[in-house]
Design a protein around this motif. Structure first.
Motif, PDB file in Angstrom:
ATOM      1  N   ARG A  22       0.822  -1.073  -0.480  1.00  0.00           N
ATOM      2  CA  ARG A  22       0.219  -0.073   0.031  1.00  0.00           C
ATOM      3  C   ARG A  22       0.883   1.101  -0.215  1.00  0.00           C
TER       4      ARG A  22
ATOM      5  N   GLU B 221       0.795   4.384   1.765  1.00  0.00           N
ATOM      6  CA  GLU B 221       1.397   4.677   2.922  1.00  0.00           C
ATOM      7  C   GLU B 221       2.422   3.496   3.551  1.00  0.00           C
TER       8      GLU B 221
ATOM      9  N   SER C  39       5.747   4.145   1.224  1.00  0.00           N
ATOM     10  CA  SER C  39       6.181   5.964   1.953  1.00  0.00           C
ATOM     11  C   SER C  39       7.193   5.902   3.679  1.00  0.00           C
ATOM     12  N   ASP C  40       6.260   4.816   4.277  1.00  0.00           N
ATOM     13  CA  ASP C  40       7.132   4.797   5.415  1.00  0.00           C
ATOM     14  C   ASP C  40       8.353   3.987   5.142  1.00  0.00           C
TER      15      ASP C  40
END
Length: 328
Positions: A185, A187, A190-191
């Motif tokens: 996903r 997010e 990105s994390d």
């Protein structure tokens, strides 16, 4: 009137707190020594028990399941991987299968990082020099390894363990790349500051370090085959804390011997304990005896999951960690 306790057979020695709790809750048959059961012993256990508690060293195939008695209703595997169990045949025979997922994520990720550092910084080579008493003192060009910061790490299999490896590697300044059946996903990606590669070939060709963290399935057998290994940069290294069958071990050995790959760190092997002797002779290879999950805390937590799966089954409910063929 007290309910008759479940008959449970454990195929290997487990940590003492786990064995004690099993004895308190069930009519348990513990293993007297720590050698794997023979096929004949496994067949006998499967006829006598309501519940079998095997490990990765027990191959429970269709033929062996065919010898199981009507009494056997649950195989509560002590471990997350179930590629040694024919889950589909077990299901057809009305035998549930459970495992212990999620317990060893951090332990295995720690070991993956340890192998990366050991290979890139040539730690075992330095250890060997000291143990032999051959050290002549510091020198500007002696035992030169590489710096982790800035290196590209390609993670093959971005499940919970792969993500845990990514978080650790980021702390060392490595650049995170990954190949997975499904893209993470946005997010999560990105994390982790992770770059996704749909093409494994393209990722492998660009990485400085490859970490194998995918499960063993028919589709991952020899995923790193001779052709794909040849795509790796001569300066690159590969580490495997997952399953040995994911890498073509003979091809890897040939390439390490000819310096087509700079090094390897392996905790698992294609043929179990039968390791290519030429692989053992190489100075640029770190070999460990399947230690990725070998922490006392992790092994006790595995046992607690086994206990919970059996107790839930005994109470007439679906084991929380039941494995079905569709999951594989």
């Amino acid at each position: 009137m007290a309910r008759e306790r479940l008959s449970v057979v454990v195929t290997r020695r487990l940590p003492e707190p786990v064995e004690t709790r099993l004895s308190e809750l069930f009519d348990v048959q513990l293993r007297g020594n720590d050698t794997p059961m023979s096929r004949q012993e496994l067949a006998a256990a499967m006829k006598a028990a309501d519940v079998l508690v095997p490990t990765v060293t027990d191959t429970i195939d269709a033929a062996l399941l065919g010898q199981a008695g009507d009494k056997l209703k649950l195989i509560a595997n002590y471990g997350a991987g179930v590629d040694h169990i024919d889950v589909a045949t077990a299901r057809q025979r009305g035998i549930l299968v459970s495992n212990t997922p999620g317990v060893l994520t951090d332990d295995t990720a720690d070991m993956a990082m340890a192998l990366i550092m050991a290979v890139v910084r040539r730690i075992p080579e330095g250890l060997a020099v000291m143990q032999k008493g051959d050290w002549q003192g510091w020198a500007p060009t002696a035992m030169l390894g590489g710096r982790l910061a800035g290196r590209r790490l390609g993670i093959l299999g971005m499940g919970q363990i792969g993500q845990a490896v990514a978080r650790r590697a980021r702390a060392f300044g490595m650049q995170i790349h990954y190949h997975n059946r499904r893209r993470l996903r946005p997010e999560i990606e990105s994390d982790l500051e992770a770059t996704y590669w749909e093409s494994l070939d393209q990722m492998v060709a660009r990485m400085d370090v490859i970490s194998v963290n995918c499960p063993s399935t028919p589709s991952t057998f020899h995923l790193l085959n001779a052709r794909r290994l040849k795509l790796m940069k001569p300066s690159a290294v590969v580490v495997n804390t997952s399953r040995g069958e994911v890498i073509d071990e003979h091809a890897l050995t040939r390439m390490l011997r000819s310096n087509e790959i700079a090094g390897a760190g392996l905790d698992v092997y294609e043929k179990g304990t039968s390791i290519n002797p030429r692989l053992r002779e190489l100075p640029n290879v770190v070999l460990l005896p399947h230690m990725g999950s070998a922490t006392l805390e992790g092994r006790i937590e595995m046992g607690e999951k086994v206990l919970l799966n059996i107790k839930t089954f005994e109470d007439g409910h679906r084991p929380p960690d039941q494995v079905v063929p569709a999951m594989l």
